[in-house]
Design an enzyme around this catalytic site. Structure first.
Site, PDB file in Angstrom:
ATOM      1  N   LYS A  95       0.556  -0.984   0.272  1.00 18.85           N
ATOM      2  CA  LYS A  95      -0.056  -0.123   0.121  1.00 18.85           C
ATOM      3  C   LYS A  95       0.626   1.018  -0.020  1.00 18.85           C
ATOM      4  O   LYS A  95      -0.109   2.447  -0.670  1.00 18.85           O
ATOM      5  CB  LYS A  95      -0.619   0.083   1.077  1.00 18.85           C
ATOM      6  N   GLU A 117     -10.506   5.205   3.228  1.00 20.63           N
ATOM      7  CA  GLU A 117     -10.794   4.339   3.837  1.00 20.63           C
ATOM      8  C   GLU A 117      -9.546   3.215   3.998  1.00 20.63           C
ATOM      9  O   GLU A 117      -8.931   3.388   3.482  1.00 20.63           O
ATOM     10  CB  GLU A 117     -11.874   3.526   2.758  1.00 20.63           C
ATOM     11  N   SER A 382       1.780  -9.436  -0.987  1.00 19.41           N
ATOM     12  CA  SER A 382       1.375  -8.150  -0.526  1.00 19.41           C
ATOM     13  C   SER A 382       1.416  -7.451   0.641  1.00 19.41           C
ATOM     14  O   SER A 382       1.616  -6.095   0.554  1.00 19.41           O
ATOM     15  CB  SER A 382      -0.255  -7.889  -0.856  1.00 19.41           C
TER      16      SER A 382
END
Length: 403
Positions: A95, A117, A382
């Site tokens: 991210k 969010e 991830s």
């Protein structure tokens, strides 16, 4: 000469075929146009790109490595599994790749605050980190259910200086967090940037987040070639919204490599028991973009479920919908139990604790490896699983190591 795929998709209006676009209220048209114009300019600016490159190297710790899973591959007795280690990116997931870039974009636009969010909390942590780095305010909206489930990440966001706002309506998970963040953003579009956390939302975010995440695929392709002398036979990544998957897929779209988008099959095939939008959904507009979504009997976004809080979303990024519609990507499925099994198997055989979201891609790769013993498989790991360990051990007792 035909344009490379990434230069031609999406079109000027943000469409990947019939998917994408910007279906937004009039009051959002100006700020989203401003973001699009700024990104078009900055994406070609040496100053912007050079600063982003410096941040990635000296702050995020990129490039992250590719790891060969010798023990897990031998245990399975099938194909050879490799991991792209986004769990080693600063903050523990992919991210931060787009969050640092979005925050840098916000600085160039003169914004004072980042708003977003989060589901599993990884995007929230990454954005709070970026806000701290750039001296910006940060507000993160998160479903009440996920706040309880992902408590370590909530604490991390607060330590980093972010305000965490609970979404208390509906199922109190990721969709509701997006609803809540959009409402807060609408109140002040001048000083805030809505830093959308995946390849979803109105144009230009699906393109912009893909481009920022493409560093994962660029690195992985080069590293895999260096390690093996060839490309992988298959690449897999978990898909909710799909930012980590588009990040790694982007480098292989024009190569003869199978791309599997692994969806959360949850605990059953009935509506509300899974989050497999591409598998069970149909075309529809939600959160400002047209894609494939799960709908209830009235055509509204359906209730969803996944053990992975970051992938329980009733739609999917429009580029994923497009690539699947033309047959370029394939769908893999992984249920909750398989994800937990992969969580423990990877931990006990390789010493790598994966995020529950990432464990879906690992689980599918393990099944695929058994059926395709001659293939080399690259999984986008991830995120790391620190955030999930309390929830897992409370609900799924630690198994004895299966040798």
């Amino acid at each position: 000469m035909k344009k490379p795929y990434l230069d031609s998709m999406p079109d000027a209006n943000g469409f990947f075929g019939k998917f994408g676009g910007a279906f937004i209220p009039p009051e959002l048209e100006k700020p989203f146009r401003e973001i699009n114009e700024a990104y078009d300019k900055l994406s070609k600016s040496f100053i912007f790109l050079d600063e982003l490159k410096r941040i990635r190297k000296h702050y995020q710790g990129r490039p992250t490595p590719v790891t060969y899973c010798k023990n897990l591959s031998n245990f399975i007795g099938g194909g050879q599994i490799y991991l792209k280690r986004e769990d080693l990116n600063h903050t523990g997931a992919h991210k931060l790749n787009h969050c640092m870039a979005e925050a840098l974009l916000a600085k160039y636009l003169g914004k004072k605050k980042l708003i977003a969010e989060t589901g599993a909390g990884q995007h929230g942590v990454a954005l709070a980190t970026a806000a701290a780095y750039f001296g910006l305010e940060c507000e993160i909206h998160m479903g009440e259910v996920d706040i309880a489930k992902e408590h370590p990440n909530v604490v991390r966001m607060q330590i980093l200086g972010a305000k965490v706002v609970p979404a208390t309506h509906g199922l109190k998970t990721l969709k509701e967090a997006v609803d809540s963040a959009f409402e807060a953003y609408l109140k002040d579009t001048d000083s805030q940037l809505f830093a959308i956390g995946s390849v979803v939302g109105p144009h230009p975010f699906p393109k912009m987040v893909r481009d920022f995440q493409s560093v994962v695929g660029i690195e992985a392709k080069e590293q895999f070639l260096e390690m093996t002398g060839k490309l992988p036979d298959m690449v897999s990544a978990c898909v909710g919204g799909g930012s980590n998957a588009m990040g790694i897929f982007s480098a292989f779209i024009e190569d003869a490599v199978k791309l599997y988008a692994v969806e959360p099959a949850g605990k059953g095939i009935n509506l509300g028991e899974h989050s497999a939008s591409l598998t069970y959904g149909s075309e529809g507009i939600m959160h400002g973009f047209n894609s494939i979504m799960l709908k209830d009997k009235d055509g509204n976004p359906a209730p969803v479920h996944s053990i992975g809080s970051g992938i329980d979303y009733p739609s999917v990024g429009p580029e994923h919908a497009y690539l699947n519609s033309i047959g370029r990507t394939r769908i893999g499925l992984c249920n909750d139990e398989e994800a937990v099994d992969a969580f423990y198997k990877l931990s006990q055989h390789e010493g790598i604790i994966p995020a529950l979201e990432s464990a879906h891609a690992v689980a599918f790769a393990m099944k695929y490896a058994k059926e395709n013993p001659k293939e080399a498989i690259l999984v986008n790991l991830s995120g790391r699983g620190d955030k999930d360990i309390d929830y897992i051990v409370e609900n799924y007792p630690i198994p004895l190591k299966d040798i």
